[in-house]
Design a protein around this motif. Structure first.
Motif, PDB file in Angstrom:
ATOM      1  N   GLU A  45       0.822  -1.212   0.000  1.00 29.65           N
ATOM      2  CA  GLU A  45       0.000   0.000   0.000  1.00 29.65           C
ATOM      3  C   GLU A  45       0.848   1.251   0.000  1.00 29.65           C
ATOM      4  O   GLU A  45       0.486   2.258  -0.588  1.00 29.65           O
ATOM      5  CB  GLU A  45      -0.917   0.029   1.229  1.00 29.65           C
ATOM      6  N   MET A  87      -1.255  -1.738 -11.897  1.00 33.64           N
ATOM      7  CA  MET A  87      -2.272  -1.598 -10.852  1.00 33.64           C
ATOM      8  C   MET A  87      -3.642  -2.055 -11.332  1.00 33.64           C
ATOM      9  O   MET A  87      -4.400  -2.638 -10.553  1.00 33.64           O
ATOM     10  CB  MET A  87      -2.305  -0.159 -10.350  1.00 33.64           C
ATOM     11  N   ASP A  88      -3.973  -1.808 -12.600  1.00 32.70           N
ATOM     12  CA  ASP A  88      -5.244  -2.292 -13.133  1.00 32.70           C
ATOM     13  C   ASP A  88      -5.281  -3.814 -13.199  1.00 32.70           C
ATOM     14  O   ASP A  88      -6.339  -4.420 -13.052  1.00 32.70           O
ATOM     15  CB  ASP A  88      -5.510  -1.706 -14.518  1.00 32.70           C
ATOM     16  N   PHE A  91      -5.668  -4.771  -9.142  1.00 34.00           N
ATOM     17  CA  PHE A  91      -6.774  -4.294  -8.313  1.00 34.00           C
ATOM     18  C   PHE A  91      -7.953  -3.857  -9.166  1.00 34.00           C
ATOM     19  O   PHE A  91      -7.772  -3.283 -10.231  1.00 34.00           O
ATOM     20  CB  PHE A  91      -6.333  -3.072  -7.484  1.00 34.00           C
ATOM     21  N   ASP A  94      -7.888   0.706  -7.014  1.00 35.71           N
ATOM     22  CA  ASP A  94      -6.549   0.914  -6.469  1.00 35.71           C
ATOM     23  C   ASP A  94      -6.444   2.185  -5.622  1.00 35.71           C
ATOM     24  O   ASP A  94      -5.353   2.710  -5.422  1.00 35.71           O
ATOM     25  CB  ASP A  94      -5.504   0.924  -7.578  1.00 35.71           C
ATOM     26  N   ILE A  97      -3.847   2.437  -2.568  1.00 43.32           N
ATOM     27  CA  ILE A  97      -2.412   2.630  -2.791  1.00 43.32           C
ATOM     28  C   ILE A  97      -2.151   4.130  -2.742  1.00 43.32           C
ATOM     29  O   ILE A  97      -2.667   4.887  -3.549  1.00 43.32           O
ATOM     30  CB  ILE A  97      -1.970   2.064  -4.166  1.00 43.32           C
TER      31      ILE A  97
END
Length: 121
Positions: A45, A87-88, A91, A94, A97
């Motif tokens: 995170e 990130m896609d 999550f 997202d 983060i």
């Protein structure tokens, strides 16, 4: 540090038609997302440092390859698009983060390196 032998890529600009069209860039992006998920990539995170190692072109001479190995990658794809693609893939949302550092480097093979920094940014 986690090392994943995945060739990184940036997120392509997508349209509604990409749901049924078979554009090559979208197919490669979807394959990238599947490979990230299958390899069990985990992103912290906060305090994470993600290094995208971009493979050098086969057309480069051995001298140029030796000179550029580990050097900063200052061409497309952009670091923000590469992070967006990663990130896609990991999550659906997202938003949790909140601190991440991204680096792009040249290398012999494509890799994604994830290290965690215990100190919060």
């Amino acid at each position: 540090m986690q090392i994943f032998n995945i060739i990184p890529m940036g997120k392509p600009r997508m349209t509604r038609a990409d749901k049924w069209k078979k554009r090559d860039v979208v197919l490669r992006y979807r394959a990238f997302c599947d490979e990230v998920r299958l390899n069990g990539l985990v992103m912290p995170e906060t305090g994470g440092h993600i290094t995208f190692v971009i493979p050098m072109p086969a057309s480069w001479s051995q001298k140029k390859r030796a000179a550029m190995k580990g050097q900063a990658h200052q061409q497309k794809p952009d670091a923000d698009n590469m992070l967006k693609a990663l990130m896609d893939a990991l999550f659906t949302d997202d938003a949790h983060i909140w601190a991440v550092r991204v680096t792009k480097r040249w290398g012999e093979t494509g890799q994604i390196l994830i290290s965690t920094n215990e100190r919060a940014a």
